[in-house]
Design a protein around this motif. Structure first.
Motif, PDB file in Angstrom:
ATOM      1  N   THR A 167      28.133 -32.104 -47.605  1.00 41.76           N
ATOM      2  CA  THR A 167      28.169 -32.708 -46.527  1.00 41.76           C
ATOM      3  C   THR A 167      29.923 -32.464 -46.057  1.00 41.76           C
ATOM      4  O   THR A 167      30.503 -33.812 -46.924  1.00 41.76           O
ATOM      5  CB  THR A 167      27.695 -33.720 -46.437  1.00 41.76           C
ATOM      6  N   PRO A 168      30.332 -32.572 -45.075  1.00 42.60           N
ATOM      7  CA  PRO A 168      31.837 -32.629 -44.333  1.00 42.60           C
ATOM      8  C   PRO A 168      32.209 -33.966 -45.000  1.00 42.60           C
ATOM      9  O   PRO A 168      31.766 -35.072 -44.379  1.00 42.60           O
ATOM     10  CB  PRO A 168      31.831 -31.861 -43.497  1.00 42.60           C
ATOM     11  N   VAL A 169      33.204 -34.325 -45.271  1.00 42.07           N
ATOM     12  CA  VAL A 169      34.218 -35.546 -45.476  1.00 42.07           C
ATOM     13  C   VAL A 169      34.017 -36.284 -44.382  1.00 42.07           C
ATOM     14  O   VAL A 169      34.079 -36.897 -43.581  1.00 42.07           O
ATOM     15  CB  VAL A 169      35.213 -35.890 -46.597  1.00 42.07           C
ATOM     16  N   LEU A 170      34.940 -35.472 -43.405  1.00 31.76           N
ATOM     17  CA  LEU A 170      35.428 -35.939 -42.189  1.00 31.76           C
ATOM     18  C   LEU A 170      33.954 -36.361 -40.804  1.00 31.76           C
ATOM     19  O   LEU A 170      33.771 -37.152 -40.412  1.00 31.76           O
ATOM     20  CB  LEU A 170      36.559 -35.002 -41.568  1.00 31.76           C
ATOM     21  N   ALA A 171      33.212 -35.323 -41.440  1.00 30.83           N
ATOM     22  CA  ALA A 171      31.476 -35.300 -40.929  1.00 30.83           C
ATOM     23  C   ALA A 171      31.705 -37.039 -40.958  1.00 30.83           C
ATOM     24  O   ALA A 171      30.939 -37.958 -40.014  1.00 30.83           O
ATOM     25  CB  ALA A 171      30.811 -34.938 -40.698  1.00 30.83           C
ATOM     26  N   GLU A 172      31.242 -38.028 -41.598  1.00 31.90           N
ATOM     27  CA  GLU A 172      30.870 -38.836 -43.018  1.00 31.90           C
ATOM     28  C   GLU A 172      32.042 -40.099 -42.237  1.00 31.90           C
ATOM     29  O   GLU A 172      31.367 -40.928 -41.621  1.00 31.90           O
ATOM     30  CB  GLU A 172      30.702 -39.063 -43.803  1.00 31.90           C
ATOM     31  N   VAL A 173      33.289 -39.371 -42.574  1.00 32.39           N
ATOM     32  CA  VAL A 173      34.704 -40.436 -42.033  1.00 32.39           C
ATOM     33  C   VAL A 173      33.736 -40.880 -40.020  1.00 32.39           C
ATOM     34  O   VAL A 173      34.220 -41.971 -39.723  1.00 32.39           O
ATOM     35  CB  VAL A 173      35.652 -40.606 -42.519  1.00 32.39           C
ATOM     36  N   VAL A 175      18.748 -26.432 -41.535  1.00 38.12           N
ATOM     37  CA  VAL A 175      19.586 -26.236 -40.047  1.00 38.12           C
ATOM     38  C   VAL A 175      20.491 -27.283 -39.451  1.00 38.12           C
ATOM     39  O   VAL A 175      21.039 -27.377 -39.194  1.00 38.12           O
ATOM     40  CB  VAL A 175      18.138 -25.902 -38.762  1.00 38.12           C
ATOM     41  N   LEU A 176      19.622 -28.610 -39.704  1.00 38.71           N
ATOM     42  CA  LEU A 176      20.629 -29.693 -39.086  1.00 38.71           C
ATOM     43  C   LEU A 176      22.061 -30.720 -40.196  1.00 38.71           C
ATOM     44  O   LEU A 176      23.153 -30.263 -39.604  1.00 38.71           O
ATOM     45  CB  LEU A 176      19.689 -31.308 -39.602  1.00 38.71           C
ATOM     46  N   LYS A 177      22.026 -29.767 -41.175  1.00 42.49           N
ATOM     47  CA  LYS A 177      23.349 -29.764 -42.133  1.00 42.49           C
ATOM     48  C   LYS A 177      24.347 -28.685 -41.029  1.00 42.49           C
ATOM     49  O   LYS A 177      25.639 -28.527 -41.007  1.00 42.49           O
ATOM     50  CB  LYS A 177      23.524 -28.793 -43.463  1.00 42.49           C
ATOM     51  N   GLU A 178      23.979 -27.658 -41.336  1.00 43.66           N
ATOM     52  CA  GLU A 178      24.402 -26.516 -40.088  1.00 43.66           C
ATOM     53  C   GLU A 178      24.956 -26.787 -38.319  1.00 43.66           C
ATOM     54  O   GLU A 178      26.516 -26.481 -38.540  1.00 43.66           O
ATOM     55  CB  GLU A 178      24.148 -25.292 -40.706  1.00 43.66           C
ATOM     56  N   GLN A 179      24.293 -27.632 -38.133  1.00 46.34           N
ATOM     57  CA  GLN A 179      24.239 -28.314 -36.905  1.00 46.34           C
ATOM     58  C   GLN A 179      26.063 -29.607 -36.945  1.00 46.34           C
ATOM     59  O   GLN A 179      26.827 -29.440 -36.502  1.00 46.34           O
ATOM     60  CB  GLN A 179      23.222 -28.649 -36.489  1.00 46.34           C
ATOM     61  N   MET A 180      25.353 -29.769 -37.874  1.00 51.89           N
ATOM     62  CA  MET A 180      26.637 -30.865 -38.296  1.00 51.89           C
ATOM     63  C   MET A 180      27.827 -30.473 -38.778  1.00 51.89           C
ATOM     64  O   MET A 180      28.805 -30.891 -38.328  1.00 51.89           O
ATOM     65  CB  MET A 180      26.488 -31.683 -39.606  1.00 51.89           C
ATOM     66  N   GLY A 181      28.498 -29.159 -39.126  1.00 54.13           N
ATOM     67  CA  GLY A 181      29.167 -28.453 -39.627  1.00 54.13           C
ATOM     68  C   GLY A 181      30.134 -27.492 -38.163  1.00 54.13           C
ATOM     69  O   GLY A 181      31.097 -27.770 -38.180  1.00 54.13           O
ATOM     70  N   LYS A 182      28.688 -27.484 -37.276  1.00 53.38           N
ATOM     71  CA  LYS A 182      29.404 -26.600 -36.006  1.00 53.38           C
ATOM     72  C   LYS A 182      29.790 -27.938 -35.164  1.00 53.38           C
ATOM     73  O   LYS A 182      30.952 -27.651 -35.067  1.00 53.38           O
ATOM     74  CB  LYS A 182      28.278 -26.289 -35.475  1.00 53.38           C
ATOM     75  N   SER A 183      29.785 -29.334 -35.497  1.00 49.97           N
ATOM     76  CA  SER A 183      29.735 -30.285 -34.873  1.00 49.97           C
ATOM     77  C   SER A 183      31.089 -30.822 -35.084  1.00 49.97           C
ATOM     78  O   SER A 183      32.247 -30.788 -34.404  1.00 49.97           O
ATOM     79  CB  SER A 183      28.672 -31.017 -35.018  1.00 49.97           C
ATOM     80  N   GLN A 184      31.246 -30.914 -36.974  1.00 50.13           N
ATOM     81  CA  GLN A 184      32.848 -31.436 -37.161  1.00 50.13           C
ATOM     82  C   GLN A 184      33.466 -30.007 -37.046  1.00 50.13           C
ATOM     83  O   GLN A 184      34.408 -30.480 -36.311  1.00 50.13           O
ATOM     84  CB  GLN A 184      32.445 -31.287 -38.455  1.00 50.13           C
ATOM     85  N   PHE A 185      33.400 -28.448 -36.651  1.00 48.20           N
ATOM     86  CA  PHE A 185      34.597 -27.455 -36.521  1.00 48.20           C
ATOM     87  C   PHE A 185      34.918 -27.487 -35.040  1.00 48.20           C
ATOM     88  O   PHE A 185      35.787 -27.067 -34.602  1.00 48.20           O
ATOM     89  CB  PHE A 185      33.872 -26.177 -36.923  1.00 48.20           C
ATOM     90  N   ASP A 186      34.116 -28.068 -34.245  1.00 50.46           N
ATOM     91  CA  ASP A 186      34.021 -27.927 -32.990  1.00 50.46           C
ATOM     92  C   ASP A 186      35.474 -29.001 -32.735  1.00 50.46           C
ATOM     93  O   ASP A 186      36.265 -28.914 -31.671  1.00 50.46           O
ATOM     94  CB  ASP A 186      32.658 -28.779 -32.043  1.00 50.46           C
ATOM     95  N   MET A 187      34.867 -30.330 -33.549  1.00 49.79           N
ATOM     96  CA  MET A 187      35.807 -31.228 -33.235  1.00 49.79           C
ATOM     97  C   MET A 187      37.262 -30.978 -34.081  1.00 49.79           C
ATOM     98  O   MET A 187      38.553 -31.203 -33.324  1.00 49.79           O
ATOM     99  CB  MET A 187      35.217 -32.550 -33.817  1.00 49.79           C
ATOM    100  N   MET A 188      37.149 -30.412 -34.863  1.00 43.73           N
ATOM    101  CA  MET A 188      38.861 -29.659 -35.032  1.00 43.73           C
ATOM    102  C   MET A 188      39.454 -28.623 -34.444  1.00 43.73           C
ATOM    103  O   MET A 188      40.898 -28.962 -34.176  1.00 43.73           O
ATOM    104  CB  MET A 188      38.119 -29.335 -36.952  1.00 43.73           C
TER     105      MET A 188
END
Length: 155
Positions: free
Chosen positions: A27-33, A112-125
């Motif tokens: 899971t992306p570190v930035l998402a966790e932070v 699926v949820l993990k992919e959604q989290m990755g997309k959210s993180q990428f959108d934020m970045m």
């Protein structure tokens, strides 16, 4: 025969726990932070604060970056909680008598949820990237590369 069944269940449960741990480790570190930050916090937080400060942002950039972080924080915190819940459910299914179909469905839900989290993180970045100068973007890319090569160094 009973001991063999018990050993089989234990092995399956241990395998399931190790699989889930492997998935969550990526899971992306930035998402966790971001998800762990408190909403009323004036600055960023911990590692993300250090990362942003190392880019020497202007006060205006800091304000804009903070606004973006707050925009995504709630969504990412909720996704992280859902991911933990699904992980617990998957652990329970692995330890129990769930069918392969049930396990696959729960795993698919997890992914699926993990992919959604990755997309959210990428959108934020992407939004944060727009605020940075080309020099800051280059610095950020270098810092992220360093983190990927030495992930334990900055903890």
């Amino acid at each position: 025969m009973l001991l063999r069944d018990q050993i089989s269940r234990t092995v399956v449960a241990m395998f399931g726990l190790s699989m889930v741990a492997m998935f969550t480790a990526s899971t992306p570190v930035l998402a966790e932070v971001i998800a762990q930050a408190t909403p009323n916090q004036p600055g960023m937080n911990g590692r993300s604060d250090q990362l942003i400060n190392s880019l020497n942002p202007t006060p205006e950039q800091q304000q804009q970056l903070q606004a973006i972080r707050q925009e995504y924080q709630g969504k990412m915190r909720q996704q992280q909680q859902e991911l933990r819940q699904i992980q617990q459910e998957l652990n329970g299914l692995m330890a129990g008598n769930a069918s392969e179909t049930e396990l696959r469905q729960k795993h698919d839900q997890f992914m699926v949820l993990k992919e959604q989290m990755g997309k959210s993180q990428f959108d934020m970045m992407l939004k944060m990237r727009e605020i940075l100068t080309p020099e800051q973007r280059s610095q950020l890319a270098n810092l992220m590369q360093e983190h990927r090569q030495n992930p334990r160094r900055d903890r």
